[in-house]
Scaffold this active site. Structure first.
Site, PDB file in Angstrom:
ATOM      1  N   GLU A   1      98.052 -24.740 122.658  1.00  0.00           N
ATOM      2  CA  GLU A   1      98.686 -25.888 122.036  1.00  0.00           C
ATOM      3  C   GLU A   1      99.268 -24.914 120.644  1.00  0.00           C
ATOM      4  OE1 GLU A   1      96.658 -29.971 122.306  1.00  0.00           O
ATOM      5  OE2 GLU A   1      95.267 -28.378 121.474  1.00  0.00           O
TER       6      GLU A   1
ATOM      7  N   GLU B   1      90.375 -29.319 127.532  1.00  0.00           N
ATOM      8  CA  GLU B   1      89.588 -30.099 126.605  1.00  0.00           C
ATOM      9  C   GLU B   1      88.663 -31.175 127.342  1.00  0.00           C
ATOM     10  OE1 GLU B   1      92.965 -28.322 124.072  1.00  0.00           O
ATOM     11  OE2 GLU B   1      92.523 -29.095 126.111  1.00  0.00           O
TER      12      GLU B   1
ATOM     13  N   ALA C   1      89.624 -24.607 119.852  1.00  0.00           N
ATOM     14  CA  ALA C   1      88.724 -24.824 118.778  1.00  0.00           C
ATOM     15  C   ALA C   1      87.198 -24.267 118.685  1.00  0.00           C
ATOM     16  CB  ALA C   1      88.319 -26.620 118.976  1.00  0.00           C
TER      17      ALA C   1
ATOM     18  N   GLY D   1      93.184 -25.465 122.197  1.00  0.00           N
ATOM     19  CA  GLY D   1      94.232 -25.331 121.021  1.00  0.00           C
ATOM     20  C   GLY D   1      94.765 -24.060 120.765  1.00  0.00           C
TER      21      GLY D   1
END
Length: 269
Positions: free
Chosen positions: A123, A143, A75, A120
């Site tokens: 991910e 995170e 992110a 992310g």
């Protein structure tokens, strides 16, 4: 000759087509931010994956990065630092659409990972079916170290790859894992020499794309929908997928080509 064409989705995402359009390369191209997933980048990924999902000529997708030292660092925390709670809530659907867009691609998807694939970014790779990493890869879901949780599918996808306890250790500790250990733990599927992740992933995609497009889509659907079900329910999912291919033109062509000792010319239906 393998001609490559390119279509841009916003400023930071490109789709390149290879192998007569059968292999698509989904390119993260925000080098100044190491492909940090901002609102704009998330929208572009969602738009690109929607276009790929609708393209019946595509048989395999490879997710790559143009940055030399990063696949994607997760992110965009610089953007989020200025967010109010309302801003973060408004961004959430765009972020989810990006990760879900990769996850729900109807054809086999391969992540080509080098350098950092964190949060992310990892991910996005986990949303693919296979992950090829080079020796420089560093992966992880850190995170909780910044006060959130993996929210792009990480808490669900990682245990499906490596088991609940191992996923818990990795998520709770927020630690980064280098390529060799990542392969040992099952976080990635193959490790290749530095700089070869993209070429290896494209080569694998080309081998995949030589097969029946109807068969590939049905096989992926059966794998995804059947995972986690009890055996009897999973076999029903498999049977439904089998029926979509058993009476298709691809099945007829595949059997004919085998008997005639030639390369199939798949009708794709």
């Amino acid at each position: 000759m393998n001609r490559v064409s390119e279509q841009r989705f916003g400023e930071w995402v490109a789709v390149r087509t290879h192998e007569n359009g059968h292999v698509a390369e989904l390119v993260l191209d925000r080098p100044k931010a190491m492909n940090a997933v901002s609102t704009e980048l998330g929208r572009a990924i969602a738009e690109a994956t929607a276009a790929l999902s609708a393209d019946r000529t595509v048989r395999a997708v490879v997710l790559t990065s143009t940055h030399e030292r990063a696949f994607c660092v997760g992110a965009d925390l610089k953007e989020r630092n200025s967010f109010t709670d309302a801003d973060l809530s408004r961004q959430r659907p765009h972020a989810r659409a990006a990760y879900t867009g990769v996850l729900e691609l109807p054809v086999p998807a391969i992540a080509a990972v080098h350098g950092f694939a964190l949060g992310g970014g990892f991910e996005l790779a986990l949303s693919c079916d296979l992950i090829i990493a080079d020796e420089t890869a560093v992966v992880g879901l850190p995170e909780v170290s910044v006060g959130v949780i993996p929210g792009g599918g990480g808490t669900q996808l990682l245990p499906r790859r490596v088991g609940a306890a191992r996923a818990a250790e990795l998520i709770f500790s927020a630690r980064r894992v280098e390529a060799a250990e990542a392969r040992e733990l099952g976080l990635v599927d193959r490790v290749v020499p530095a700089g070869q992740d993209r070429d290896e992933a494209l080569a694998l995609a080309a081998r995949i794309a030589a097969n029946s497009p109807v068969g590939l889509r049905a096989a992926k659907r059966a794998l995804r929908l059947g995972f986690g079900l009890d055996l009897r329910a999973g076999l029903e999912v498999e049977d439904a997928a089998w029926r979509t291919v058993a009476f298709s033109g691809d099945r007829a062509e595949g059997v004919a080509a085998f008997n005639e000792k030639r390369t199939p010319d798949w009708p794709g239906e």
